[in-house]
Design an enzyme around this catalytic site. Sequence first.
Site, PDB file in Angstrom:
ATOM      1  N   ARG A 340     -12.826   0.247 -47.852  1.00  0.00           N
ATOM      2  CA  ARG A 340     -12.807   0.874 -46.521  1.00  0.00           C
ATOM      3  C   ARG A 340     -14.229   0.949 -45.966  1.00  0.00           C
ATOM      4  NH1 ARG A 340      -9.021  -0.474 -48.291  1.00  0.00           N
ATOM      5  NH2 ARG A 340      -7.083   0.608 -48.768  1.00  0.00           N
ATOM      6  N   ARG A 350     -19.120   4.619 -46.464  1.00  0.00           N
ATOM      7  CA  ARG A 350     -18.527   4.892 -47.760  1.00  0.00           C
ATOM      8  C   ARG A 350     -19.052   3.828 -48.719  1.00  0.00           C
ATOM      9  NH1 ARG A 350     -12.221   4.888 -49.245  1.00  0.00           N
ATOM     10  NH2 ARG A 350     -11.945   6.551 -47.738  1.00  0.00           N
ATOM     11  N   ARG A 356      -7.898   5.415 -55.314  1.00  0.00           N
ATOM     12  CA  ARG A 356      -6.504   5.053 -55.021  1.00  0.00           C
ATOM     13  C   ARG A 356      -6.436   3.829 -54.108  1.00  0.00           C
ATOM     14  NH1 ARG A 356      -6.357   9.202 -50.776  1.00  0.00           N
ATOM     15  NH2 ARG A 356      -5.965  10.839 -52.295  1.00  0.00           N
ATOM     16  N   ASP A 357      -7.366   3.783 -53.146  1.00  0.00           N
ATOM     17  CA  ASP A 357      -7.324   2.682 -52.184  1.00  0.00           C
ATOM     18  C   ASP A 357      -7.455   1.351 -52.912  1.00  0.00           C
ATOM     19  OD1 ASP A 357      -7.166   4.569 -50.204  1.00  0.00           O
ATOM     20  OD2 ASP A 357      -9.272   4.423 -49.603  1.00  0.00           O
ATOM     21  N   TRP A 487      -1.730  11.243 -52.428  1.00  0.00           N
ATOM     22  CA  TRP A 487      -1.946  10.092 -51.545  1.00  0.00           C
ATOM     23  C   TRP A 487      -2.256  10.565 -50.127  1.00  0.00           C
ATOM     24  CZ3 TRP A 487       0.674   9.089 -47.055  1.00  0.00           C
ATOM     25  CH2 TRP A 487       0.295   7.904 -46.408  1.00  0.00           C
ATOM     26  N   ASP A 489      -4.120  12.508 -47.822  1.00  0.00           N
ATOM     27  CA  ASP A 489      -5.404  13.214 -47.816  1.00  0.00           C
ATOM     28  C   ASP A 489      -5.338  14.566 -47.129  1.00  0.00           C
ATOM     29  OD1 ASP A 489      -7.145  11.556 -49.169  1.00  0.00           O
ATOM     30  OD2 ASP A 489      -7.497  10.278 -47.426  1.00  0.00           O
ATOM     31  N   GLN A 686      -3.923   1.075 -39.642  1.00  0.00           N
ATOM     32  CA  GLN A 686      -3.590   2.239 -40.467  1.00  0.00           C
ATOM     33  C   GLN A 686      -2.363   2.983 -39.955  1.00  0.00           C
ATOM     34  OE1 GLN A 686      -5.609   6.121 -40.156  1.00  0.00           O
ATOM     35  NE2 GLN A 686      -6.631   5.551 -42.071  1.00  0.00           N
ATOM     36  N   THR A 705      -7.139  -1.232 -44.531  1.00  0.00           N
ATOM     37  CA  THR A 705      -6.126  -0.210 -44.723  1.00  0.00           C
ATOM     38  C   THR A 705      -5.205  -0.613 -45.863  1.00  0.00           C
ATOM     39  OG1 THR A 705      -4.019   0.548 -43.796  1.00  0.00           O
ATOM     40  CG2 THR A 705      -5.025  -1.305 -42.702  1.00  0.00           C
TER      41      THR A 705
END
Length: 797
Positions: A340, A350, A356-357, A487, A489, A686, A705
């Site tokens: 991301r 980031r 998880r992504d 999952w 957020d 997304q 995404t």
Amino acid sequence: MEYGYFDAKAQEYVITRPDTPAPWANYLGSPAYGAIISNNAGGYSFVKSGAAGRLIRYRFNEQDRPGRYIYLRDDESGDYWSASWQPVGKDLDKYRSTCRHGTGYTIMEAEYTGLRSEASYYVPMDTAHEVWRLKLTNTGAAARKISVFGFVEFTCESFYEQDQVNLQYTQFITRTYFKDQFILQTINENCLNAVNESRVETRFFGLAGVPVTSYCGDRAAFLGGYRDYGNPISIEKGRLDGTLNYNLNPCGALHTALTLKPGESVSLVFLLGQKREAEAKALITRYEDSGLPDKEINDLKTYWHGKLANLKVETPDENFNHMVNTWNAYQCFITFNWSRAASLIYCGQRNGYGYRDTVQDIQGIIHLDPEMALEKLKFMISGQVSHGGALPLVKYDHNPGHEDRPEDVSHRKGTGHPSYRADDALWLFPTVWKYITETGNTALLDEEIPYADTGTDTLYKHLLKAIDFSLNHLGIHGLPAGLHADWNDCLRLGANGVSVFVAFQLYYAFEIVIRCARHKGDAATETRMNELKKKFGAIIEERCWNTDRFVRGITEHDQVVGKPDDPEASLWLNPQSWAIISGFAPQERGNAIMDLVHQQLNTKYGARLMAPSYRRHAFDGALALLFNPSTKENGAIFLQTQGWLILAEALLGRGGRAFEYYLESCPAAQNPIAETRLLEPYVYSQFTESVDSPFEGRSHVHWLTGTASTVMVGCVEGILGLRPDINGLRLSPAVPSSWKNFTMEKIFRGKKLRIQVKNPQGCESGCRKLTVNGVEVKDNYIPASTLKADNEIILEM
Ligand code: GLC
């Protein structure tokens, strides 16, 4: 209205109207050198990291500016334009253009006043520089005197944030030089011994193939006062004034003046990169060979088209074919590479892989390049802490065995991530299972992989530790705690509140371990997992089912979230789809909850994450309330979840429904409603605004995404029904009854499968007969051991 079309043969999307409702972008390059380019040449480039290696500027949330600009000027009339429609933006009655976004390259063609230009932008394979090749042809009857200008706006410093906000520092550290064929930019050039954190860096912008007529290295001098990229004073005047920057803002601008006879063409190349002076010079010399760009673009096509060819489908639905064969697949590689980090929305800050992504992103490419997937999978497993939890963010410079943990203050300071997520490590189960069953490489289970903090274990033990982590973090009623979030957020269910989604993930994890344990002959673990499955199954049944649905969670004050009589958010999508994916809900109950989803959550653009949106009745910890109704986690069509929905319907064998959801949210199918959707019709976003919004159907956050991989899995495993296990491949397509015939070509464990599916009776799933190389096999299963190098497979539904 349509702004372009899919060219399936070339594997390109062709934009025929440049005034798209948003910048429609493409990705160039590799993790060594990344570049984002819009159909109007807006965008930026970076070395390794969008946050820490930014080379060129981009102004987010503005008018898609600046970018990689090539200006053209008629030196007799003084009229000027650009090789991409913007930034000059000529009248579209006179200026015709197309932009071809391909796999790793973008080509802009334009015709204006008898001049045809073709600008190809790409990053050659295995390199860290970019190429803008311009071909210019005089299509008129008279000779033309033309000036060509290339322009790029360098950042003052590689750290994106510093370049944007710390102007009292960054504007005084850089300068540019002219070196015959290129502009050289230096940063902190006095620090030859790299004092403290300062690093001497040099970038260059060069021209090959033609001589430099004039140059400029200073943005203010290039643009002129109170002007913009659309009307720079230097372009208007037809000459760059030779100013070099010393403080303030650098740029690279190079000009060549040409004469083109009728029918005559010229080819030239602008080059950009972070290189030392000698390397820059050598590169420019290499590109004096005018045949090089065509060869390099071909190499990119060979590389990408080769990867994408590992699964080729030919179904009655063109949009499905465009996405599965090219665009969804390509997007999966892009999210795999860039997580991301960097897009026209994410500015690159980031600086690592969200656990998880990325573990989910890996799933999107396993069927196309399992070896590439494996490398990243091992890397992510080394981001698991020795007690089984996972680091929320695995930094690009991750150092397994030596990382601090979310428990440590230093970790929180370094990453901004305060604590564990309930779901992170549980994503390993579907991903590991997909890898092992795609490849048959069960030896991986016994491979030693380090933990992030200390020690190592086999992959199998890493999985068991992930289960331990969940078992050691139970909340009320003995269900998995919500921790910082799952999952979603935006769900703060807390240390004692519990997540039903995670409960299903854990239930699924038990099942994956049972299969692996059985394969390894580890009876003790198999028994233990079976017991846990039974035990948790009973708790889920007792606590998570309410009336006609699975609830979403239970807060630590025992407030149930997602009951039928809740005034808001009374039905949530994920616990319903995951009840099926996890294997918890059998057919009949599965049908019932999916029917309820269809009734209450489906819209014309897909099913909502939950409904009704929160306004007045959110529980404490429902951060979705921050968003407007029908937006993001507050009841939008969160597109990643469509993939799970498609998969769930397909697992139930309801191909019609699976495909209905597929089409509702398929970008290619939205090509004709570009003004509503706004974003690229060739990539997922997304989320899509839903019914509460005055802009229903508008989509946001392009390219990077989890939608890409989740929908891909929904298509491959779900709709196409390619479901491998350790010993072979099960074929269970779930398709609309109108699909009477379709074919798939797939490479499976190094062997070629040519699969023909016949569906004369218009079924939605099921197998009447399966033959492999002319021999009928039992039910719908192909043992891997029976496969030859090339296989003819016919499935009759
Ligand atoms: C965003 C995040 C992802 C999260 C999802 C739902 O897509 O990148 O990690 O799971 O939102 O909140």
